[in-house]
Enzyme design. Structure first.
Site, short mmCIF file in Angstrom:
data_model
loop_
_atom_site.label_atom_id
_atom_site.label_comp_id
_atom_site.label_asym_id
_atom_site.label_seq_id
_atom_site.Cartn_x
_atom_site.Cartn_y
_atom_site.Cartn_z
N CYS A 15 103.10 68.60 -18.57
CA CYS A 15 102.82 69.91 -19.15
C CYS A 15 102.81 69.85 -20.68
O CYS A 15 103.85 69.64 -21.30
CB CYS A 15 103.89 70.89 -18.65
N CYS A 69 104.98 72.45 -22.45
CA CYS A 69 106.39 72.09 -22.27
C CYS A 69 106.82 71.10 -23.34
O CYS A 69 107.90 71.22 -23.94
CB CYS A 69 106.63 71.49 -20.89
#
Length: 97
Positions: free
Chosen positions: A18, A21
């Site tokens: 991600c 993230c």
């Protein structure tokens, strides 16, 4: 007397693949340093799929704010301002006589 009650935990549901993230990780590390009374926990949704399912996590990153075992709030996405605002909202200072 001043009693400070604190948001106890911020759970960061994340994944290694991600991008947002990875973007938010250094910011979370700084928040953790500034807020020693708040526990920041990372949950990798790939490693702990059942936990992500139990918490109904559908997007990463998702941040779940807990106090005394109860969910107070949730922020979906790498939104620095919203994270700070949500943490501040749930950290309260209460005056008592």
């Amino acid at each position: 007397m001043i009693i400070i009650t604190s948001l106890q935990m911020v759970v960061d549901f994340t994944a290694s693949w991600c991008g947002p993230c990875r973007f938010i990780t250094p910011f979370l590390a700084e928040l953790a340093k500034k807020l020693p009374d708040v526990m920041f926990v990372k949950v990798d949704v790939e490693e702990l799929k059942s936990v992500a399912t139990d918490w109904e996590i559908e997007a990463m990153p998702t941040f779940v704010f807990l106090k005394e075992g109860k969910v107070l709030d949730k922020v979906i996405g790498a939104k620095k301002d919203e994270l700070q605002t949500t943490i501040a909202k749930h950290m309260a200072t209460v005056s008592a006589a």
